[in-house]
Design a protein around this motif. Structure first.
Motif, short mmCIF file in Angstrom:
data_model
loop_
_atom_site.label_atom_id
_atom_site.label_comp_id
_atom_site.label_asym_id
_atom_site.label_seq_id
_atom_site.Cartn_x
_atom_site.Cartn_y
_atom_site.Cartn_z
N ILE A 276 6.15 -15.40 -23.05
CA ILE A 276 6.38 -13.96 -22.84
C ILE A 276 6.19 -13.60 -21.37
CG2 ILE A 276 5.54 -11.64 -23.42
CD1 ILE A 276 4.84 -12.76 -26.22
N LEU A 277 5.16 -14.19 -20.75
CA LEU A 277 4.93 -13.94 -19.32
C LEU A 277 6.12 -14.37 -18.48
CD1 LEU A 277 1.21 -15.10 -18.84
CD2 LEU A 277 2.05 -12.77 -18.57
N ASN A 278 6.71 -15.52 -18.83
CA ASN A 278 7.79 -16.10 -18.02
C ASN A 278 9.16 -15.51 -18.31
OD1 ASN A 278 5.89 -17.71 -16.84
ND2 ASN A 278 6.76 -19.66 -17.48
N THR A 279 9.36 -15.00 -19.52
CA THR A 279 10.70 -14.55 -19.90
C THR A 279 10.87 -13.03 -19.94
OG1 THR A 279 10.08 -14.72 -22.25
CG2 THR A 279 11.15 -16.64 -21.25
N THR A 280 9.77 -12.32 -19.76
CA THR A 280 9.85 -10.85 -19.74
C THR A 280 9.23 -10.33 -18.44
OG1 THR A 280 7.68 -10.48 -20.79
CG2 THR A 280 9.56 -10.85 -22.27
N SER A 281 9.14 -9.02 -18.35
CA SER A 281 8.56 -8.40 -17.15
C SER A 281 7.04 -8.23 -17.26
CB SER A 281 9.21 -7.03 -16.92
OG SER A 281 8.99 -6.19 -18.05
N SER A 358 1.76 -28.12 -16.75
CA SER A 358 1.80 -26.67 -16.90
C SER A 358 1.84 -25.96 -15.55
CB SER A 358 0.58 -26.20 -17.70
OG SER A 358 0.54 -24.80 -17.81
N GLN A 359 1.04 -26.43 -14.60
CA GLN A 359 1.04 -25.81 -13.28
C GLN A 359 2.35 -26.05 -12.53
OE1 GLN A 359 -2.83 -24.77 -11.31
NE2 GLN A 359 -3.10 -26.97 -11.54
N ALA A 360 2.97 -27.20 -12.79
CA ALA A 360 4.21 -27.55 -12.09
C ALA A 360 5.42 -26.81 -12.66
CB ALA A 360 4.45 -29.06 -12.17
N TYR A 361 5.45 -26.62 -13.98
CA TYR A 361 6.66 -26.08 -14.62
C TYR A 361 6.49 -24.70 -15.25
CZ TYR A 361 8.31 -30.86 -14.02
OH TYR A 361 8.67 -32.06 -13.48
N ALA A 362 5.26 -24.26 -15.46
CA ALA A 362 5.06 -22.93 -16.08
C ALA A 362 4.50 -21.94 -15.07
CB ALA A 362 4.16 -23.04 -17.30
N ASP A 363 3.23 -22.12 -14.72
CA ASP A 363 2.55 -21.18 -13.83
C ASP A 363 1.25 -21.81 -13.34
OD1 ASP A 363 3.13 -18.76 -12.74
OD2 ASP A 363 2.35 -17.54 -14.38
N SER A 373 -2.02 -22.24 -18.20
CA SER A 373 -2.72 -23.18 -17.30
C SER A 373 -4.22 -22.88 -17.26
CB SER A 373 -2.13 -23.11 -15.90
OG SER A 373 -0.79 -23.55 -15.89
N TYR A 374 -4.56 -21.59 -17.25
CA TYR A 374 -5.97 -21.20 -17.22
C TYR A 374 -6.67 -21.65 -18.50
CZ TYR A 374 -10.18 -18.30 -17.18
OH TYR A 374 -11.49 -17.88 -17.23
N CYS A 375 -6.02 -21.45 -19.66
CA CYS A 375 -6.62 -21.85 -20.94
C CYS A 375 -6.86 -23.36 -20.99
CB CYS A 375 -5.70 -21.44 -22.09
SG CYS A 375 -5.50 -19.66 -22.28
N VAL A 376 -5.86 -24.14 -20.56
CA VAL A 376 -5.99 -25.60 -20.57
C VAL A 376 -7.10 -26.03 -19.61
CG1 VAL A 376 -4.82 -27.78 -20.07
CG2 VAL A 376 -3.58 -25.93 -21.23
N TRP A 377 -7.13 -25.43 -18.43
CA TRP A 377 -8.14 -25.76 -17.42
C TRP A 377 -9.55 -25.49 -17.94
CZ3 TRP A 377 -10.56 -21.86 -13.89
CH2 TRP A 377 -11.41 -22.47 -12.95
#
Length: 506
Positions: A276-281, A358-363, A373-377
């Motif tokens: 949702i973060l990546n595909t919406t505003s 995740s950091q390379a391809y998402a955020d 990325s924050y959750c995984v970290w």
């Protein structure tokens, strides 16, 4: 510029530090714990009895468990990469002294000790690493919330503005993780049958102190014009509200979905939120507001970070529930916990690989959004932290086998093997109990009143900031203030524990 604006600027627009430095920093508390345990065993070896003085026990605990952390995040931060090696070398020296000074009549060949250690059984009802993990997250958070206002605290350790990995960014997620490890759903035995929504009702009544504290903090901050980092949670929101609503929402999810599938819920929550973060505003809205100019008009705009990061924190909580359920499976042997540590280590390695992807391809990691990325970290580093405590406990169990009768508070007890002739093979009988040893342990004292400890830390932090110009404080003065602040908080917990007082309001 006013003092309020100076302090707000002092903690704003920061970028965090490296994952390596944070990982090295996380090794310090377990090493301090190991050092304290080895010193107590050495004391027993030399004097033939445990340290019984409450006064000296508190002093030892504070100087070994807390004080090194204060130094490492201030004056010793430039040599942080050497700190674990220095403490580990000190621990190795103490262990060598214990091994060489054992009584001749009780000496056993080293190989035999290793065999005995591998065959040793541990108390299955108590996992000290969970207690120590939660206490140290609280202690490190308490140090950070005041130390960050002093110039001796490196800016790279403070919370990153938008993207980045600061030590304090990890602290927020670790607090959520630690709460979930001991939530009612985890502690409830699988054989017990309860109404599906009973835990939800219990959580509904148990979160009211957090709501009360949230409103108390809000009113206090606004009434005295205390400095605040608006992009952290928003204008009115704060961490107490986040923790309360995450606990409530998690209980609702756990009432709907099987709790042993909470990891699936966690993954779905984190991935869907990131999509949702990546595909919406939504990402633009969180970072810049509805008008793109960082407006704070309206409740949603004013508190967008706190309200929307909720979904990331909920994913962390659900992942921790799964971890808690797995950890509380009955393991009553050293061999079982070594296998568990190996599995956790493998899980951590997989999570770090996924974090890189995740950091390379998402955020990149963003506490402000609590993205994937924050959750995984957070989960990866919390599991790493926990593994370190398990390894520390096993090392102390091994050392205790060298010195008969020695005990270490908040550490596993070696127990007699279970009776394999009975049906309940998982039961184990304690060889001896620690008696009053838990009464002279700072970790047990803080664990007994964790919410009060955190509340006192917040109140003292506010008091110090009102009375002192922290930004222009000299090094010696800063260290005195930080040590006095932590010692007073620890002393209050210690006194309450000695008098067996638990302050709970629900």
């Amino acid at each position: 510029m006013s003092q309020k604006h100076l302090k707000e600027a002092f903690i704003s627009n920061l970028n965090g530090t490296s994952l390596l430095e944070i990982s090295l920093g996380l090794s310090l508390p377990p090493l301090c714990l190991l050092c304290r345990g080895l010193l107590l065993i050495l004391y027993h070896l030399r004097y033939g009895k445990p340290l019984s003085s409450r006064k000296y026990s508190l002093l030892l605990d504070f100087l070994v468990l807390v004080s090194p952390l204060l130094f490492s995040c201030t004056v010793l931060s430039p040599i942080m990469f050497f700190m674990p090696t220095i403490i580990a070398a000190f621990c190795a020296g103490i262990f060598s002294k214990i091994y060489s000074q054992r009584k001749h009549e009780t000496r056993v060949p080293f190989r035999q000790i290793v065999k005995d250690f591998q065959k040793a059984y541990l108390d299955p009802e108590y996992i000290p690493a969970i207690t120590v993990f939660r206490v140290y997250v609280n202690v490190l958070t308490s140090i950070g919330i005041l130390a960050v206002d002093f110039p001796q605290y490196p800016r790279r350790y403070a919370k990153a503005e938008t993207y980045g990995t600061g030590v304090m960014d990890l602290g927020v997620g670790a607090f959520i993780f630690g709460n979930a490890l001991v939530c009612p759903e985890v502690r409830q035995k699988s054989c017990m049958t309860q109404p599906k929504f009973s835990n939800l009702a219990r959580q509904f009544f148990s979160i009211w102190p957090l709501i009360f504290l949230g409103f108390g903090r809000l009113l206090t901050v606004k009434s005295i014009e205390y400095h605040e980092h608006t992009s952290e949670y928003g204008v009115h929101w704060n961490f107490f509200f986040t923790l309360a609503f995450v606990r409530l929402a998690a209980s609702l999810l756990l009432a709907i979905f099987p709790k042993n599938k909470s990891w699936i819920v966690a993954i779905n929550l984190a991935v869907l939120y990131q999509l949702i973060l990546n595909t919406t505003s939504l990402k633009t809205f969180i970072l810049h507001g509805s008008d793109g100019r960082d407006t704070r008009v309206g409740f949603l705009n004013a508190n967008r970070e706190g309200l929307l990061s909720f979904f990331g924190y909920l994913a962390i909580y659900m992942a921790s529930v799964q971890a808690g359920l797995w950890l509380l499976k009955c393991r009553n042997s050293v061999k079982g916990w070594i296998e568990a540590a190996r599995f956790l280590l493998l899980t951590v390695l997989v999570l770090f690989v996924f974090l890189h992807v995740s950091q390379a391809y998402a955020d990149p990691v963003s506490r402000r959004m609590a993205n994937l990325s924050y959750c995984v970290w957070v989960v990866a580093h919390c599991l790493t932290f926990f593994i370190c405590f398990v390894v520390t406990d096993l090392a102390l169990v091994f050392t205790k086998l060298l010195v008969k009768g020695s005990s270490v508070p908040c550490c596993w007890n070696v127990v007699k093997p279970p009776n394999t002739g009975t049906k309940r093979e998982t039961e184990a009988v304690p060889v001896r109990t620690e008696g009053k040893l838990s009464h002279i342990c700072l970790i047990s004292a803080i664990n007994k009143n964790q919410l009060l400890f955190f509340l006192l830390a917040n109140v003292m932090t506010g008091t110090v900031n009102i009375l002192i110009d922290t930004i222009h404080s000299k090094t010696a003065f800063t260290l005195c203030i930080l040590h006095l602040y932590m010692f007073l908080n620890c002393l209050i917990m210690y006194i309450l524990h000695a008098k067996n007082i638990v302050l709970k309001f629900w």
